[in-house]
Design an enzyme around this catalytic site. Structure first.
Site, PDB file in Angstrom:
ATOM      1  N   SER A 232      35.007  40.853  42.511  1.00 57.86           N
ATOM      2  CA  SER A 232      34.713  40.090  41.293  1.00 57.86           C
ATOM      3  C   SER A 232      33.906  40.955  40.326  1.00 57.86           C
ATOM      4  O   SER A 232      34.321  42.093  40.042  1.00 57.86           O
ATOM      5  CB  SER A 232      34.004  38.801  41.703  1.00 57.86           C
ATOM      6  OG  SER A 232      33.873  37.934  40.625  1.00 57.86           O
ATOM      7  N   ASP A 326      44.123  33.600  41.725  1.00 57.79           N
ATOM      8  CA  ASP A 326      42.717  33.703  41.322  1.00 57.79           C
ATOM      9  C   ASP A 326      42.520  32.909  40.029  1.00 57.79           C
ATOM     10  O   ASP A 326      43.242  33.121  39.047  1.00 57.79           O
ATOM     11  CB  ASP A 326      42.378  35.189  41.096  1.00 57.79           C
ATOM     12  CG  ASP A 326      40.901  35.411  40.779  1.00 57.79           C
ATOM     13  OD1 ASP A 326      40.471  36.570  40.820  1.00 57.79           O
ATOM     14  OD2 ASP A 326      40.179  34.414  40.522  1.00 57.79           O
ATOM     15  N   HIS A 360      40.018  33.589  44.475  1.00 52.25           N
ATOM     16  CA  HIS A 360      39.111  34.625  43.982  1.00 52.25           C
ATOM     17  C   HIS A 360      38.303  35.315  45.080  1.00 52.25           C
ATOM     18  O   HIS A 360      38.211  36.526  45.124  1.00 52.25           O
ATOM     19  CB  HIS A 360      38.157  33.996  42.959  1.00 52.25           C
ATOM     20  CG  HIS A 360      37.319  34.999  42.230  1.00 52.25           C
ATOM     21  ND1 HIS A 360      37.846  36.018  41.477  1.00 52.25           N
ATOM     22  CD2 HIS A 360      35.962  35.160  42.169  1.00 52.25           C
ATOM     23  CE1 HIS A 360      36.871  36.753  40.968  1.00 52.25           C
ATOM     24  NE2 HIS A 360      35.717  36.259  41.371  1.00 52.25           N
TER      25      HIS A 360
END
Ligand SMILES: CCCCCCCCCCCCCCCCCC(=O)SCCNC(=O)CCNC(=O)[C@H](O)C(C)(C)COP(=O)(O)OP(=O)(O)OC[C@H]1O[C@@H](n2cnc3c(N)ncnc32)[C@H](O)[C@@H]1OP(=O)(O)O
Length: 421
Positions: A232, A326, A360
């Protein structure tokens, strides 16, 4: 005959290792429900259950018996772990103290009825985060704040800097598990931790440069460079580090962005402004959670092109691990744009592995999918995407892929156990 629940291998194992659950002493064909539960360090309860039938010999082996319903169905020997769900919504399973295990209670209940079932047998299974001999060393060197995990193998070993998502603090569990595979791994804090900056409004790469140099100069870490592992925002920072800094030999980007997001990035006399965003593109789900996947502007248009991270300056190979569902941002688009930019500048085509139905937070194996939780930067719960089974498959594969990539480019003894899918 008493019912017994046994786990193979017996005793404590690493969280990222598969375990075989076998129930003996049942009646032939007996319907039973298996239930798993654990509490995180804040007491939050996570549970999963599945319905099974014993075989003709009264045995139930989760490597052979399909689940007939419950938290998951089908042949899923590790389903009771990756299908764990929080009692309170919006809780993500994270391990805050890697020096203690998670204790998973496994119960065998008679029948398939949802309640008032007779408890036939139980076992408590400990899953830990530090392989025997892995050393944990807090790092407080210059401005660098983190924790270094050193494997038991004889030094020197390859070094990896592990950078987690935005959220602040310091999560060590991925680094501690990876150190069990023969790498020296430093989980690096970068804001809202001790005396580090309190926000991401301005990020100075010199801090990360100091962290890379600390690891490279560690007597037990072998050069000539270090690996980077980021998820991320951590993945985005790894791309910036690989682009601006020296001493990077390999980089694994998990759902990272190839554009500078949220704060201004500084390195020496250069800055990358944050990409623009439009809150009106936030969608609300029927459950009242925000879907922010469309909120960031494209880095290919107008002024936002100045936020594109100059990955063409990087000298290292990249592995991009992408969740195709995601919902934090457009990870597949970012990986493809990074690949195009690298190739347009004569650099090697990076490895890009895309996982369908995957959200994610691609965590180490058997962490349960977190469908939605607080996004500290957005300030409200968001959906992260992913479907539990596909996401679980992706986590197991991604974990092997990144180890293979790091062993290939950094060296180091193969200390990994090939987790079965
Ligand atoms: C509609 C308005 C819009 C406004 C503007 C919008 C603009 C949008 C534009 C930007 C969009 C794109 C941004 C992209 C950002 C970069 C990409 C990423 O990194 S994305 C990745 C972004 N990732 C994140 O944002 C990570 C969010 N942070 C976390 O999940 C936690 O900090 C933690 C679990 C990592 C550790 O927690 P720890 O440091 O020990 O913290 P504490 O124990 O002290 O609790 C503080 C609060 O944290 C929570 N919380 C705590 N535990 C859990 C949990 N197990 N499970 C779940 N949540 C948990 C809980 O809420 C708690 O409050 P309370 O309930 O206690 O009152």
């Amino acid at each position: 005959m008493t019912v017994t629940v046994t786990l193979e291998p017996a005793g404590r194992c690493r969280w990222d290792e598969p375990v075989r659950i076998v129930v003996r002493g049942l009646a032939p064909g007996q319907p039973v429900t298996l239930r798993a539960s654990l509490r995180d360090e804040k007491g939050a309860l996570f549970r999963a259950h599945a319905r099974y039938c014993a075989d003709a010999a009264g045995l139930l082996d989760l490597e052979r018996a399909p689940a007939l319903g419950g938290s998951f169905t089908g042949l899923e020997p590790m389903g009771l772990f990756w299908a764990l769900e929080p009692e309170k919504p919006l809780r993500r399973l994270v391990k805050r103290d890697v020096q203690t295990p998670f204790a998973v209670e496994l119960e065998v209940l008679d029948g398939h009825e949802p309640e008032a079932q007779l408890l036939l047998g139980r076992a408590v299974h400990e899953r830990d985060f530090l392989a025997p001999g892995v050393r944990r060393e807090p790092v407080r060197a210059g401005r660098v704040r983190g924790t270094l995990f050193l494997p038991p193998e004889p030094a020197p070993f390859p070094g990896i800097v592990d950078i987690s998502a935005a959220g602040g603090g310091l999560l060590e569990y991925r680094a501690s598990l990876l150190a069990g595979k023969g790498f020296g791994v430093m989980a690096l804090a970068y804001y809202n931790y001790e005396d580090l900056p309190k926000s991401l409004r301005h990020v100075h790469l010199e801090y990360f440069e100091e962290a890379v140099n600390y690891l490279l100069n560690h007597p037990q870490v072998k050069g000539p460079g270090v690996g980077l592992l980021g998820i991320s925002k951590g993945g985005e920072l790894c791309l910036s580090m690989a682009s601006f800094l020296k001493g990077i030999t390999a980089a694994v980007i998990i759902n990272g962005s190839v554009v500078n997001v949220w704060g201004t990035l500084h390195y020496k006399d250069e800055i990358l402004p944050p990409v623009g965003f439009n809150q009106n593109r936030i969608k609300m789900t029927k459950d009242g959670f925000a879907d922010i996947v469309e909120v960031l502007n494209s880095p290919l248009e107008g002024a936002d092109q100045k936020s594109f991270i100059p990955v063409e300056r990087a000298e290292c190979p990249f592995l991009f691990l992408v969740g195709q569902d995601d919902h934090n941002w457009k990870s597949e688009f970012y990986a493809n744009e990074a690949s195009k930019r690298l190739q347009a500048h004569g650099k090697a085509k990076p490895q890009v592995i895309c996982y369908p139905g995957t959200g994610h937070y691609i965590e180490p194996p058997y962490f349960p999918l977190c469908p939605a939780s607080l996004h500290t930067l957005v300030g409200t719960p968001v959906i992260w995407g992913g479907e539990p089974r596909a996401h679980a498959r992706a986590q197991t594969d991604a974990w092997q892929q990144l180890q293979t990539f790091f062993h290939k480019h950094l060296g180091g003894e193969k200390g990994t156990i090939l987790a079965k899918l």
